[in-house]
Design a protein around this motif. Structure first.
Motif, PDB file in Angstrom:
ATOM      1  N   TYR A   6      74.185   0.948  20.572  1.00  0.00           N
ATOM      2  CA  TYR A   6      73.630   2.176  20.002  1.00  0.00           C
ATOM      3  C   TYR A   6      74.036   1.944  18.460  1.00  0.00           C
ATOM      4  O   TYR A   6      74.783   1.155  18.248  1.00  0.00           O
ATOM      5  N   ASP A  34      70.286  10.086  16.403  1.00  0.00           N
ATOM      6  CA  ASP A  34      70.287   8.597  16.861  1.00  0.00           C
ATOM      7  C   ASP A  34      71.180   8.761  18.225  1.00  0.00           C
ATOM      8  O   ASP A  34      70.752   7.905  19.263  1.00  0.00           O
ATOM      9  N   TRP A  35      72.191   9.538  18.487  1.00  0.00           N
ATOM     10  CA  TRP A  35      72.875   9.551  19.594  1.00  0.00           C
ATOM     11  C   TRP A  35      73.937  10.757  19.592  1.00  0.00           C
ATOM     12  O   TRP A  35      73.923  11.292  18.581  1.00  0.00           O
ATOM     13  N   PRO A  62      71.336   7.996  23.417  1.00  0.00           N
ATOM     14  CA  PRO A  62      72.589   7.592  23.944  1.00  0.00           C
ATOM     15  C   PRO A  62      73.698   8.400  23.755  1.00  0.00           C
ATOM     16  O   PRO A  62      73.873   9.309  22.741  1.00  0.00           O
ATOM     17  N   ALA A  96      77.730   5.016  26.379  1.00  0.00           N
ATOM     18  CA  ALA A  96      77.466   3.773  25.234  1.00  0.00           C
ATOM     19  C   ALA A  96      78.893   3.459  24.621  1.00  0.00           C
ATOM     20  O   ALA A  96      78.987   2.064  24.335  1.00  0.00           O
TER      21      ALA A  96
END
Length: 268
Positions: A6, A34-35, A62, A96
């Motif tokens: 990730y 993004d996560w 993630p 992750a």
């Protein structure tokens, strides 16, 4: 089994965001994220609205789990029920990454509900390393440990905080979750050089970064996690990235929490 990789910029999953994430038109809620990081202990009991929100998030990005109660520096034995719940959470969501804090917070069965700093000496290194190794073996994966903000020091310390963090990471074969804001807070409270702190750490062990806001209380600086990331934290973050390269980075905003879109913009 953890997801293999990730990167980019993440935010914390707060209960204030559940309604938006669970709405019928929520497909764009995480478009700029993004996560997502979640507090491990909030999801030890499966079911209900928190789990529905977590499963919605996990479907798209993630997830990293971040604990606040592992207590790698405690002298009490690990709580077997806690470890088992953590194992079950890891198995269920396949995060992750897994992290907690390099600190202590309980003694004799009594919990402070705070992230307390440790004495920085050889005996404490050995104690923490043995406990981290035990947890990693039980979980079957490597931990990331976060440097905490602090407001006191110990006469028993014989090394710097950065030296202590580095020794624990090397000997326990774990990674470092480097909280840039916590460095700024502790440096202001104890009078050390933030860049020298970063230079003393093994770059290959720094796997993840945290950014946040703090509050100047006059006599000390408080790790408040409120408001946008201040310029002195951004400045040290730019220095860290210039020295070690980019790492997955989280913006923490845990007090006076704004709408999800505001935090996502800050992270971006």
């Amino acid at each position: 089994m953890q997801r293999s990789s990730y990167g980019g910029h993440g935010i914390s999953l707060r209960h204030e965001y559940y309604a938006e994430l669970l709405a019928d038109d929520s497909e764009h809620a995480l478009a700029d994220v993004d996560w997502v990081e979640v507090i491990s202990e909030n999801y030890f009991e499966p079911g209900g609205r928190p789990w529905r929100a977590l499963e919605r998030v996990r479907r798209d990005v993630p997830v990293v789990i971040h604990g606040v109660s592992l207590g790698v520096g405690n002298t009490d034995r690990f709580d077997e029920r806690y470890i088992e719940q953590l194992r079950e959470l890891v198995a269920r969501i396949e995060p992750a990454a897994i992290s907690d804090h390099l600190c202590w917070g309980a003694f004799g069965g009594h919990h402070s509900h705070d992230l307390l700093p440790l004495p920085f000496n050889e005996a404490c290194v050995e104690h923490v390393v043995a406990r981290v190794a035990w947890v990693q073996e039980r979980l079957g994966c490597r931990l990331m440990l976060e440097n905490v903000s602090s407001y006191l020091t110990y006469k028993q310390s014989t090394m710097s905080e950065a030296e202590f963090v580095a020794e624990v990471a090397r000997r326990a074969d774990c990674n470092i979750l480097l909280d840039v804001n916590n460095i700024i807070v502790s440096a202001a409270n104890h009078g050390f050089d933030p860049r020298a702190y970063v230079a003393a750490l093994p770059a290959e062990r720094i796997a993840h970064l945290h950014l946040a806001g703090h509050t100047d209380k006059g006599d000390y600086v408080l790790d408040s996690h409120v408001g946008p990331v201040p310029e002195n934290v951004w400045s040290l973050y730019r220095h860290v990235v210039s020295e070690i390269g980019p790492r997955p980075t989280l913006v923490e905003w845990d007090d006076c929490v704004p709408p999800l879109a505001v935090v996502a913009r800050e992270a971006r």
